[in-house]
Design an enzyme around this catalytic site. Structure first.
Site, PDB file in Angstrom:
ATOM      1  CB  CYS A  70      -0.955   0.061   1.101  1.00  0.00           C
ATOM      2  SG  CYS A  70      -1.967  -1.386   1.281  1.00  0.00           S
TER       3      CYS A  70
ATOM      4  CG  HIS B  77      -3.094   3.330   2.005  1.00  0.00           C
ATOM      5  ND1 HIS B  77      -3.628   2.953   0.632  1.00  0.00           N
ATOM      6  CD2 HIS B  77      -3.219   2.324   3.114  1.00  0.00           C
ATOM      7  CE1 HIS B  77      -4.017   1.684   0.835  1.00  0.00           C
ATOM      8  NE2 HIS B  77      -3.682   1.316   2.197  1.00  0.00           N
TER       9      HIS B  77
ATOM     10  CG  ASN C 272      -6.524  -0.726   1.355  1.00  0.00           C
ATOM     11  OD1 ASN C 272      -6.154  -0.454   0.390  1.00  0.00           O
ATOM     12  ND2 ASN C 272      -6.242  -1.321   2.382  1.00  0.00           N
TER      13      ASN C 272
HETATM   14  N1  ACO Z   1     -18.577  -8.331   9.765  1.00  0.00           N
HETATM   15  C1  ACO Z   1     -18.876  -8.605  11.037  1.00  0.00           C
HETATM   16  N2  ACO Z   1     -18.103  -9.291  11.943  1.00  0.00           N
HETATM   17  C2  ACO Z   1     -16.924  -9.057  11.868  1.00  0.00           C
HETATM   18  C3  ACO Z   1     -16.301  -8.667  10.516  1.00  0.00           C
HETATM   19  C4  ACO Z   1     -17.179  -8.433   9.634  1.00  0.00           C
HETATM   20  N3  ACO Z   1     -16.513  -8.090   8.337  1.00  0.00           N
HETATM   21  N4  ACO Z   1     -14.910  -8.693  10.637  1.00  0.00           N
HETATM   22  C5  ACO Z   1     -14.514  -9.104  12.076  1.00  0.00           C
HETATM   23  N5  ACO Z   1     -15.869  -9.142  12.854  1.00  0.00           N
HETATM   24  C6  ACO Z   1     -16.008  -9.450  14.129  1.00  0.00           C
HETATM   25  C7  ACO Z   1     -14.763 -10.354  14.897  1.00  0.00           C
HETATM   26  O1  ACO Z   1     -14.970 -11.656  14.308  1.00  0.00           O
HETATM   27  C8  ACO Z   1     -14.892 -10.064  16.164  1.00  0.00           C
HETATM   28  O2  ACO Z   1     -15.992 -10.700  16.556  1.00  0.00           O
HETATM   29  P1  ACO Z   1     -15.777 -11.659  17.946  1.00  0.00           P
HETATM   30  O3  ACO Z   1     -15.553 -10.683  19.347  1.00  0.00           O
HETATM   31  O4  ACO Z   1     -17.270 -12.385  18.506  1.00  0.00           O
HETATM   32  O5  ACO Z   1     -14.420 -12.493  17.860  1.00  0.00           O
HETATM   33  C9  ACO Z   1     -15.453  -8.787  15.851  1.00  0.00           C
HETATM   34  O6  ACO Z   1     -16.082  -8.424  14.733  1.00  0.00           O
HETATM   35  C10 ACO Z   1     -14.433  -7.375  16.407  1.00  0.00           C
HETATM   36  O7  ACO Z   1     -13.277  -7.863  15.587  1.00  0.00           O
HETATM   37  P2  ACO Z   1     -12.208  -7.124  15.636  1.00  0.00           P
HETATM   38  O8  ACO Z   1     -11.092  -7.633  14.698  1.00  0.00           O
HETATM   39  O9  ACO Z   1     -11.735  -6.668  17.102  1.00  0.00           O
HETATM   40  O10 ACO Z   1     -12.678  -5.586  14.775  1.00  0.00           O
HETATM   41  P3  ACO Z   1     -11.912  -4.202  14.702  1.00  0.00           P
HETATM   42  O11 ACO Z   1     -12.756  -3.592  15.553  1.00  0.00           O
HETATM   43  O12 ACO Z   1     -10.491  -4.360  14.938  1.00  0.00           O
HETATM   44  O13 ACO Z   1     -12.014  -3.854  13.161  1.00  0.00           O
HETATM   45  C11 ACO Z   1     -10.743  -4.080  11.135  1.00  0.00           C
HETATM   46  C12 ACO Z   1     -11.560  -4.881  12.458  1.00  0.00           C
HETATM   47  C13 ACO Z   1     -11.911  -3.394  10.266  1.00  0.00           C
HETATM   48  C14 ACO Z   1     -10.216  -4.931  10.186  1.00  0.00           C
HETATM   49  C15 ACO Z   1      -9.871  -3.185  11.935  1.00  0.00           C
HETATM   50  O14 ACO Z   1      -8.913  -3.669  12.802  1.00  0.00           O
HETATM   51  C16 ACO Z   1      -8.977  -2.240  10.919  1.00  0.00           C
HETATM   52  O15 ACO Z   1      -9.522  -1.501   9.949  1.00  0.00           O
HETATM   53  N6  ACO Z   1      -7.665  -2.781  10.804  1.00  0.00           N
HETATM   54  C17 ACO Z   1      -6.811  -2.094   9.931  1.00  0.00           C
HETATM   55  C18 ACO Z   1      -6.708  -3.345   8.745  1.00  0.00           C
HETATM   56  C19 ACO Z   1      -6.367  -2.688   7.287  1.00  0.00           C
HETATM   57  O16 ACO Z   1      -6.518  -1.476   7.157  1.00  0.00           O
HETATM   58  N7  ACO Z   1      -5.957  -3.474   6.419  1.00  0.00           N
HETATM   59  C20 ACO Z   1      -5.638  -2.983   5.117  1.00  0.00           C
HETATM   60  C21 ACO Z   1      -4.482  -3.652   4.770  1.00  0.00           C
HETATM   61  S1  ACO Z   1      -3.106  -2.649   5.183  1.00  0.00           S
HETATM   62  C22 ACO Z   1      -3.198  -1.059   4.995  1.00  0.00           C
HETATM   63  O17 ACO Z   1      -3.667  -0.732   3.894  1.00  0.00           O
HETATM   64  C23 ACO Z   1      -2.561  -0.370   5.696  1.00  0.00           C
END
Ligand code: ACO
Length: 333
Positions: free
Chosen positions: A112, A255, A285
């Site tokens: 990215c 980004h 993304n």
């Molecule tokens: N729909 C519904 N529930 C979901 C989903 C979904 N799509 N995805 C995860 N959950 C659930 C999980 O299973 C978890 O349930 P549980 O508590 O019963 O186990 C709950 O939601 C919370 O999960 P978390 O992982 O704690 O959720 P979080 O608030 O951290 O959000 C996310 C997840 C959106 C991925 C966040 O961590 C994030 O944006 N991280 C950055 C990742 C990123 O940007 N990656 C892109 C590539 S890298 C880059 O471009 C920089």
């Protein structure tokens, strides 16, 4: 040393739009969950008639057109991508499609951060006088590497391409006012698109690794923490390096990974919300494509004006992150 002028932008996205509701027919998720946690409402996915190469070429061609350049005048094409159609490189195919016969063309992979790293890299060829015109393209088709059954990651990504045409200019008109680039491989395991370790027999008693990649692996919380810590920090350093007040920034162009990351970075930098560019809702993304895709949108609709100051940061797998302070110029009339 010469300066760099940012002269033209372009973008291309696949036709197929996949909404959050569409995705919830495949994995257990909801429009509400995805919008609240990420700001994403839909993403584009390449169909059979589209490819990484065709999207990159379309974006590049549009940037040339908007810069008012003939393809034959381009010296360098840098294609930032982590999802080439051909592992030997897709940039030469893009060069041929655009008709930029005099340009050397090669891929640069930094996930990215790829577009930002490529922009800075291309600028070095222009600064030294070795080359005059470059086309920097960021394009990714991560839809082919996403595990569409993994709701934790599949909701985030989409396909797309964006491009910027840059050319050497007198130092006093420099549009790349400063930059910083970083890598930290020790923390890279939280975001991977790694080779599988499958082996096949070469000869009796000898084996070779069979090529192939596992789908994207991601520890979302680690990536989130990394981004909200490092992005404001690197931008603060860059503003200090260049003696720039946060208040004088016209646009924050980050980004596009997650709206919460954009908001947190802007808040920590003291940059007003109406200066934060975001098109996450429409495209998700798109990896190396997000920055030029967003730039092109904001230039096309008149938000970004000639002479305005843009603070930009790319961040992602590697881990890799970087920042650049840019001044948009546009085509010479
Ligand atoms: N729909 C519904 N529930 C979901 C989903 C979904 N799509 N995805 C995860 N959950 C659930 C999980 O299973 C978890 O349930 P549980 O508590 O019963 O186990 C709950 O939601 C919370 O999960 P978390 O992982 O704690 O959720 P979080 O608030 O951290 O959000 C996310 C997840 C959106 C991925 C966040 O961590 C994030 O944006 N991280 C950055 C990742 C990123 O940007 N990656 C892109 C590539 S890298 C880059 O471009 C920089």
């Amino acid at each position: 040393m010469k300066g760099i002028r940012l002269c033209g932008s372009g973008a291309a996205v696949p036709r197929l739009r996949v909404s959050n509701d569409d995705l919830s027919a495949r994995v257990e998720t909801s429009d509400e969950w995805i919008r609240t946690r990420t700001g994403i409402a839909a993403r584009r996915v390449a169909d059979e008639s589209e490819s990484l190469t065709s999207l990159a070429a379309a974006a590049g061609q549009q940037a040339l057109q908007n810069a008012g350049w003939d393809a034959s005048s381009v010296d360098l094409i840098l294609l930032a991508t982590s999802s080439p159609d051909d592992l030997f490189g897709s940039a030469p195919k893009v060069q041929a499609l655009i008709g930029a016969g005099s340009a050397v063309a090669f891929d640069l992979t930094a996930a990215c951060s790829g577009f930002l790293f490529s922009l800075v890299t291309a600028a070095q060829y222009l600064r030294t006088g070795a080359m005059t015109r470059a086309l920097v393209i960021g394009a990714d088709q991560l839809s082919r590497w996403v595990d569409w059954d993994d709701r934790r990651s599949c909701v985030l990504f989409g396909d797309g391409a964006g491009a910027v045409a840059i050319e050497a200019c007198p130092a006093e008109n420099d549009g790349l006012l400063g930059f910083r680039l970083n890598s930290d491989g020790a923390r890279g395991d939280c975001l991977t698109l790694a080779q599988t370790s499958e082996r096949a027999e070469l000869l009796p008693g000898m084996s070779h690794q069979r090529g192939g990649y596992a789908p994207i692996g991601m520890n979302g919380q680690e990536v989130y923490k990394f981004a909200v810590r490092e992005v404001p920090a690197i931008l603060k350093q860059l503003l200090a390096d260049t003696n720039t007040e946060a208040a004088s920034i016209d646009w924050l162009l980050l980004h596009q990974a997650n709206q919460r990351i954009l908001d947190a970075a802007a808040e920590r930098l003291g940059i007003a919300a109406d200066k934060v560019l975001s098109n996450l809702a429409n495209y998700g993304n798109t990896s190396a494509a997000t920055i030029p895709l967003m730039l092109h949108e904001a230039v096309s609709d008149g938000r970004i004006q000639s002479g305005q100051l843009i603070a930009s940061s790319g961040f992602g797998a590697g881990l890799s992150w970087g920042a650049a302070l840019l001044r948009w110029d546009g085509p010479t009339s």
